[in-house]
Design a protein around this motif. Structure first.
Motif, PDB file in Angstrom:
ATOM      1  N   ASN A 245      39.126  41.815  -2.684  1.00 48.79           N
ATOM      2  CA  ASN A 245      39.005  41.759  -1.221  1.00 48.79           C
ATOM      3  C   ASN A 245      37.613  41.305  -0.805  1.00 48.79           C
ATOM      4  O   ASN A 245      37.455  40.548   0.153  1.00 48.79           O
ATOM      5  CB  ASN A 245      39.320  43.126  -0.608  1.00 48.79           C
ATOM      6  CG  ASN A 245      40.794  43.449  -0.675  1.00 48.79           C
ATOM      7  OD1 ASN A 245      41.646  42.563  -0.755  1.00 48.79           O
ATOM      8  ND2 ASN A 245      41.106  44.730  -0.656  1.00 48.79           N
ATOM      9  N   PHE A 246      36.606  41.756  -1.537  1.00 52.15           N
ATOM     10  CA  PHE A 246      35.244  41.342  -1.244  1.00 52.15           C
ATOM     11  C   PHE A 246      35.079  39.840  -1.439  1.00 52.15           C
ATOM     12  O   PHE A 246      34.490  39.150  -0.596  1.00 52.15           O
ATOM     13  CB  PHE A 246      34.262  42.109  -2.139  1.00 52.15           C
ATOM     14  CG  PHE A 246      32.840  41.677  -1.966  1.00 52.15           C
ATOM     15  CD1 PHE A 246      32.106  42.080  -0.856  1.00 52.15           C
ATOM     16  CD2 PHE A 246      32.221  40.859  -2.898  1.00 52.15           C
ATOM     17  CE1 PHE A 246      30.791  41.679  -0.694  1.00 52.15           C
ATOM     18  CE2 PHE A 246      30.914  40.458  -2.743  1.00 52.15           C
ATOM     19  CZ  PHE A 246      30.195  40.865  -1.640  1.00 52.15           C
ATOM     20  N   LEU A 247      35.606  39.314  -2.546  1.00 49.40           N
ATOM     21  CA  LEU A 247      35.508  37.879  -2.816  1.00 49.40           C
ATOM     22  C   LEU A 247      36.238  37.075  -1.742  1.00 49.40           C
ATOM     23  O   LEU A 247      35.772  36.008  -1.331  1.00 49.40           O
ATOM     24  CB  LEU A 247      36.063  37.550  -4.196  1.00 49.40           C
ATOM     25  CG  LEU A 247      35.247  38.079  -5.374  1.00 49.40           C
ATOM     26  CD1 LEU A 247      35.963  37.805  -6.692  1.00 49.40           C
ATOM     27  CD2 LEU A 247      33.854  37.497  -5.391  1.00 49.40           C
ATOM     28  N   ARG A 248      37.381  37.572  -1.281  1.00 53.20           N
ATOM     29  CA  ARG A 248      38.102  36.899  -0.195  1.00 53.20           C
ATOM     30  C   ARG A 248      37.260  36.859   1.082  1.00 53.20           C
ATOM     31  O   ARG A 248      37.229  35.850   1.784  1.00 53.20           O
ATOM     32  CB  ARG A 248      39.435  37.603   0.063  1.00 53.20           C
ATOM     33  CG  ARG A 248      40.463  37.359  -1.010  1.00 53.20           C
ATOM     34  CD  ARG A 248      41.805  38.016  -0.679  1.00 53.20           C
ATOM     35  NE  ARG A 248      42.721  37.873  -1.771  1.00 53.20           N
ATOM     36  CZ  ARG A 248      43.015  38.840  -2.650  1.00 53.20           C
ATOM     37  NH1 ARG A 248      42.483  40.047  -2.524  1.00 53.20           N
ATOM     38  NH2 ARG A 248      43.857  38.611  -3.648  1.00 53.20           N
ATOM     39  N   LEU A 249      36.575  37.966   1.373  1.00 53.82           N
ATOM     40  CA  LEU A 249      35.711  38.024   2.558  1.00 53.82           C
ATOM     41  C   LEU A 249      34.555  37.040   2.431  1.00 53.82           C
ATOM     42  O   LEU A 249      34.249  36.309   3.381  1.00 53.82           O
ATOM     43  CB  LEU A 249      35.168  39.447   2.750  1.00 53.82           C
ATOM     44  CG  LEU A 249      34.146  39.596   3.882  1.00 53.82           C
ATOM     45  CD1 LEU A 249      34.852  39.485   5.228  1.00 53.82           C
ATOM     46  CD2 LEU A 249      33.396  40.896   3.758  1.00 53.82           C
ATOM     47  N   VAL A 250      33.928  37.000   1.262  1.00 54.26           N
ATOM     48  CA  VAL A 250      32.812  36.078   1.036  1.00 54.26           C
ATOM     49  C   VAL A 250      33.297  34.633   1.196  1.00 54.26           C
ATOM     50  O   VAL A 250      32.625  33.803   1.813  1.00 54.26           O
ATOM     51  CB  VAL A 250      32.175  36.314  -0.353  1.00 54.26           C
ATOM     52  CG1 VAL A 250      31.167  35.233  -0.695  1.00 54.26           C
ATOM     53  CG2 VAL A 250      31.515  37.687  -0.404  1.00 54.26           C
ATOM     54  N   ALA A 251      34.495  34.343   0.671  1.00 54.89           N
ATOM     55  CA  ALA A 251      35.061  32.989   0.792  1.00 54.89           C
ATOM     56  C   ALA A 251      35.368  32.668   2.247  1.00 54.89           C
ATOM     57  O   ALA A 251      35.065  31.564   2.722  1.00 54.89           O
ATOM     58  CB  ALA A 251      36.327  32.876  -0.055  1.00 54.89           C
ATOM     59  N   LYS A 252      35.958  33.616   2.951  1.00 59.99           N
ATOM     60  CA  LYS A 252      36.307  33.402   4.360  1.00 59.99           C
ATOM     61  C   LYS A 252      35.058  33.128   5.207  1.00 59.99           C
ATOM     62  O   LYS A 252      35.083  32.305   6.115  1.00 59.99           O
ATOM     63  CB  LYS A 252      37.044  34.636   4.900  1.00 59.99           C
ATOM     64  CG  LYS A 252      37.467  34.517   6.333  1.00 59.99           C
ATOM     65  CD  LYS A 252      38.146  35.789   6.800  1.00 59.99           C
ATOM     66  CE  LYS A 252      38.352  35.726   8.301  1.00 59.99           C
ATOM     67  NZ  LYS A 252      38.413  37.053   8.895  1.00 59.99           N
ATOM     68  N   ASN A 253      33.963  33.799   4.857  1.00 60.44           N
ATOM     69  CA  ASN A 253      32.714  33.620   5.590  1.00 60.44           C
ATOM     70  C   ASN A 253      31.926  32.398   5.131  1.00 60.44           C
ATOM     71  O   ASN A 253      30.827  32.140   5.623  1.00 60.44           O
ATOM     72  CB  ASN A 253      31.837  34.869   5.470  1.00 60.44           C
ATOM     73  CG  ASN A 253      32.410  36.041   6.237  1.00 60.44           C
ATOM     74  OD1 ASN A 253      33.283  35.887   7.082  1.00 60.44           O
ATOM     75  ND2 ASN A 253      31.927  37.226   5.926  1.00 60.44           N
ATOM     76  N   GLY A 254      32.471  31.662   4.156  1.00 63.21           N
ATOM     77  CA  GLY A 254      31.798  30.453   3.683  1.00 63.21           C
ATOM     78  C   GLY A 254      30.524  30.722   2.915  1.00 63.21           C
ATOM     79  O   GLY A 254      29.577  29.934   2.957  1.00 63.21           O
TER      80      GLY A 254
END
Length: 186
Positions: free
Chosen positions: A82-91
């Protein structure tokens, strides 16, 4: 380069701190750190993956989709996924390696440990890792966590980095030194 590292550190620090706080509150520090080590190893061993993370040409949405596909196949800690998804979503995937480094530093500080980066020509055995960790602990006086990397170009030997200290006993470096010495003589 120093300015770029400073910017990366400023971007990475809040992410690393937030993940550390969350992992601590959910008693998942060890599991999160293990999953992040796996991701860091992938970044270090795969030039394609590293370029993918840093590429400004690939959109954040495309990176997030690719990361989702990767996470679906890997057995990653759900908190890390979930953290990696958030980092990806935030660019912010370009700063992922710095985020992982920041997290490791926070975790090591909480355990009163020192982290050492060990690069070898071939993967180290469990006995070799244990012996190296014990040797470094005797020298430094603190428990040492090893981040292992493989670089076949070293031919043999090790490169160990603890903080700002570098111990290089690789054959590659020794051969380079011999080459320089031979040029001076001849």
């Amino acid at each position: 380069m120093a300015a770029q590292n400073s910017v990366l550190t400023q971007i990475a620090r809040p992410y690393a701190s937030a993940l550390f706080d969350l992992a601590s509150s959910e008693n998942q520090l060890a599991s999160v750190e293990t999953s992040l080590s796996d991701v860091s190893r992938l970044i270090g061993e795969s030039a394609d993956f590293s370029r993918f993370l840093r590429s400004p040409v690939i959109t954040a949405d495309n990176k997030a989709e690719a990361l989702d596909a990767l996470l679906a196949k890997a057995k990653t800690n759900p908190l890390v996924a979930n953290f990696l998804r958030l980092v990806a979503k935030n660019g912010r995937l370009f700063a992922l390696d710095a985020i992982i480094t920041g997290f490791r530093e926070l975790a090591a500080k909480a355990r009163d440990e020192v982290t050492a980066d060990v690069t070898s020509a071939a993967p180290l055995t469990g006995e070799q890792v244990k012996a190296l960790a014990e040797t470094l602990k005797a020298k430094i006086g603190k428990t040492v966590t090893l981040n292992q990397f493989v670089d076949a170009s070293l031919i043999g030997g090790l490169q160990v980095k603890v903080g700002s200290q570098m111990i290089d006993s690789s054959l590659k470096t020794k051969l380079a030194a011999m080459k320089i010495a031979m040029k001076e003589v001849g």
